[in-house]
Design a protein around this motif. Structure first.
Motif, short mmCIF file in Angstrom:
data_model
loop_
_atom_site.label_atom_id
_atom_site.label_comp_id
_atom_site.label_asym_id
_atom_site.label_seq_id
_atom_site.Cartn_x
_atom_site.Cartn_y
_atom_site.Cartn_z
N ASP A 173 47.95 38.43 37.36
CA ASP A 173 48.94 38.09 36.83
C ASP A 173 48.79 36.09 36.27
OD1 ASP A 173 49.20 39.83 38.44
OD2 ASP A 173 50.49 39.09 39.57
N GLN A 174 49.33 36.95 35.37
CA GLN A 174 49.75 35.95 33.93
C GLN A 174 50.12 34.47 35.09
OE1 GLN A 174 51.93 38.39 34.17
NE2 GLN A 174 53.78 37.67 34.91
N ALA A 175 49.54 33.55 34.35
CA ALA A 175 49.87 31.88 35.33
C ALA A 175 51.24 31.69 35.25
CB ALA A 175 49.41 30.83 34.60
N TRP A 176 52.23 31.12 36.98
CA TRP A 176 53.05 30.74 36.86
C TRP A 176 53.90 30.02 35.36
CZ3 TRP A 176 56.74 31.84 40.15
CH2 TRP A 176 55.98 32.45 41.26
N GLY A 177 54.88 30.47 34.98
CA GLY A 177 55.52 29.70 33.83
C GLY A 177 55.41 30.15 32.69
N SER A 178 54.79 31.99 33.01
CA SER A 178 54.36 31.88 31.56
C SER A 178 55.53 32.80 31.13
CB SER A 178 52.45 32.79 31.39
OG SER A 178 52.19 32.18 31.97
N MET A 179 55.67 33.42 29.96
CA MET A 179 56.84 34.01 29.05
C MET A 179 56.10 35.39 29.40
SD MET A 179 57.11 32.28 25.67
CE MET A 179 58.07 32.97 24.92
N LEU A 180 54.74 36.11 29.93
CA LEU A 180 54.46 37.73 29.33
C LEU A 180 54.61 37.98 30.53
CD1 LEU A 180 52.59 39.63 28.00
CD2 LEU A 180 50.53 38.60 28.35
N GLU A 181 55.11 39.54 31.06
CA GLU A 181 55.56 39.97 32.25
C GLU A 181 54.53 40.83 32.40
OE1 GLU A 181 59.68 39.97 32.79
OE2 GLU A 181 60.11 37.99 32.99
N VAL A 182 53.04 40.74 32.54
CA VAL A 182 52.87 42.08 32.45
C VAL A 182 51.84 42.39 33.42
CG1 VAL A 182 52.75 42.86 30.18
CG2 VAL A 182 51.01 41.02 31.23
N PRO A 183 51.79 43.22 34.87
CA PRO A 183 50.39 42.98 35.79
C PRO A 183 49.39 42.53 35.80
CG PRO A 183 51.29 45.04 35.73
CD PRO A 183 51.92 44.22 35.10
N ALA A 184 48.12 42.42 36.76
CA ALA A 184 46.75 42.74 36.79
C ALA A 184 46.63 43.95 36.54
CB ALA A 184 46.04 42.00 38.10
N GLY A 185 44.86 43.60 35.51
CA GLY A 185 45.04 44.86 35.17
C GLY A 185 44.88 45.66 33.97
N ARG A 239 37.84 25.73 39.34
CA ARG A 239 38.08 25.05 40.19
C ARG A 239 39.69 24.27 39.71
NH1 ARG A 239 34.86 22.71 40.63
NH2 ARG A 239 33.89 23.49 42.14
N MET A 240 39.89 24.26 37.83
CA MET A 240 41.02 23.48 36.96
C MET A 240 41.86 24.41 36.80
SD MET A 240 40.78 21.17 33.41
CE MET A 240 39.33 23.28 32.45
N PHE A 241 42.07 24.91 36.49
CA PHE A 241 43.38 26.59 36.91
C PHE A 241 43.34 27.24 37.57
CE2 PHE A 241 40.95 26.10 32.21
CZ PHE A 241 42.55 25.48 31.75
N ALA A 242 42.87 26.76 39.22
CA ALA A 242 43.01 26.88 39.84
C ALA A 242 44.82 27.17 40.15
CB ALA A 242 42.52 27.08 41.33
N SER A 243 45.29 26.41 40.97
CA SER A 243 46.62 26.11 41.28
C SER A 243 47.69 26.64 40.23
CB SER A 243 46.85 24.84 40.66
OG SER A 243 47.40 24.24 40.08
N LEU A 244 47.23 27.21 38.71
CA LEU A 244 48.27 27.67 38.39
C LEU A 244 48.05 29.80 38.99
CD1 LEU A 244 47.25 27.11 34.35
CD2 LEU A 244 48.87 25.92 35.50
N PHE A 245 47.10 30.33 39.09
CA PHE A 245 47.29 31.42 39.55
C PHE A 245 47.17 31.32 40.76
CE2 PHE A 245 45.10 31.02 35.59
CZ PHE A 245 45.42 32.28 34.61
N GLN A 246 47.75 30.68 42.14
CA GLN A 246 47.64 30.21 43.60
C GLN A 246 48.60 31.59 44.35
OE1 GLN A 246 46.74 28.47 45.81
NE2 GLN A 246 47.38 29.59 47.59
#
Length: 256
Positions: free
Chosen positions: A66-78, A134-141
């Motif tokens: 899924d898009q990262a937290w705070g993203s404006m795009l509301e589409v699921p994984a896949g 590792r750098m972007f891991a928290s965005l996709f927690q």
């Protein structure tokens, strides 16, 4: 820009409109145009591959999470999306390769077309490496990931990362304000140094004029002294000159 300063990826992630983790499924070259060609290309490529050697292209991507937290795009994984604005530009490049995964900073223009979002004129596409995970891991927690992606394996300290991420913009703002304050002080110091130099130049000119005036004064004193000496020496000869005048005038009278 003249006032440009680099930002860390974490700070830029706060400013990015959309952040996704996706794989490139296919590349689609843009149609050949007046500006869409490489320097060594004399004309448009012929045949069905027209535009294949151009500068710009678009990509079909599939979201692995899924898009990262705070993203404006509301589409699921896949989900599959089209990303345009890729290729080589005059001052930067947004390039990807088919079959590889990337972290994308994206934005949506007025026509709802997805483009790379080069926040702060820096890189918008990051390859799928251990360091970038590792750098972007928290965005996709809290994001759902497909195909057994292990992005979350680096996010054991996600709360600390999230706190640091949220503090980043405020800290950067404080640092920038401090830099601006230092810059203004430096400008004031430069102005004062310039004025001080002007004052020193004026003082030098005044001292030079004063020395010249003193020199002229000494010269005038010497001239006055010499003139006084000449007048005093000439004063002793005045009675003799007067007696000569009287004798001459008497002699002239006798002759007449």
């Amino acid at each position: 820009p003249a006032e440009w300063r680099p930002l860390s990826e974490g700070c830029r992630a706060e400013l990015a409109a959309i952040i996704v983790y996706a794989r490139v499924l296919a590349l689609h070259p843009d149609p050949y145009g007046a500006y869409n060609y490489l320097p060594w290309q004399r004309g448009p490529p012929a045949g069905p591959q027209q535009g294949a050697g151009g500068l710009f292209y678009s990509a079909e991507i599939e979201l692995l999470c899924d898009q990262a937290w705070g993203s404006m795009l509301e589409v699921p994984a896949g989900s599959r999306l089209n990303l345009t604005g890729l290729g080589y530009f005059s001052c930067h490049s947004h390039t990807v390769m088919q079959g590889y995964a990337y972290f994308f900073f994206l934005r949506m223009d007025e026509n709802y077309i997805l483009l790379p979002h080069g926040v702060n004129f820096q890189e918008a596409i990051f390859p799928d490496t251990q360091e970038n995970r590792r750098m972007f891991a928290s965005l996709f927690q809290f994001s759902n990931c497909s195909q057994a992606q292990h992005v979350l394996s680096f996010s054991s300290d996600w709360e600390i990362q999230e706190d640091n991420r949220l503090m980043c913009s405020s800290v950067q703002k404080a640092l920038f304000e401090e830099e601006d304050r230092v810059k203004k002080l430096q400008q004031k110091v430069a102005t004062l140094e310039k004025r001080n130099k002007q004052l020193r130049d004026r003082v030098k000119k005044v001292k030079r004029s004063l020395r010249q005036a003193r020199k002229n004064n000494r010269h005038m004193e010497q001239m006055n002294q010499k003139l006084s000496e000449k007048l005093s020496s000439a004063g002793g000869q005045i009675p003799y000159i007067n007696s000569l005048k009287q004798e001459n005038s008497h002699a002239t009278y006798l002759k007449v």
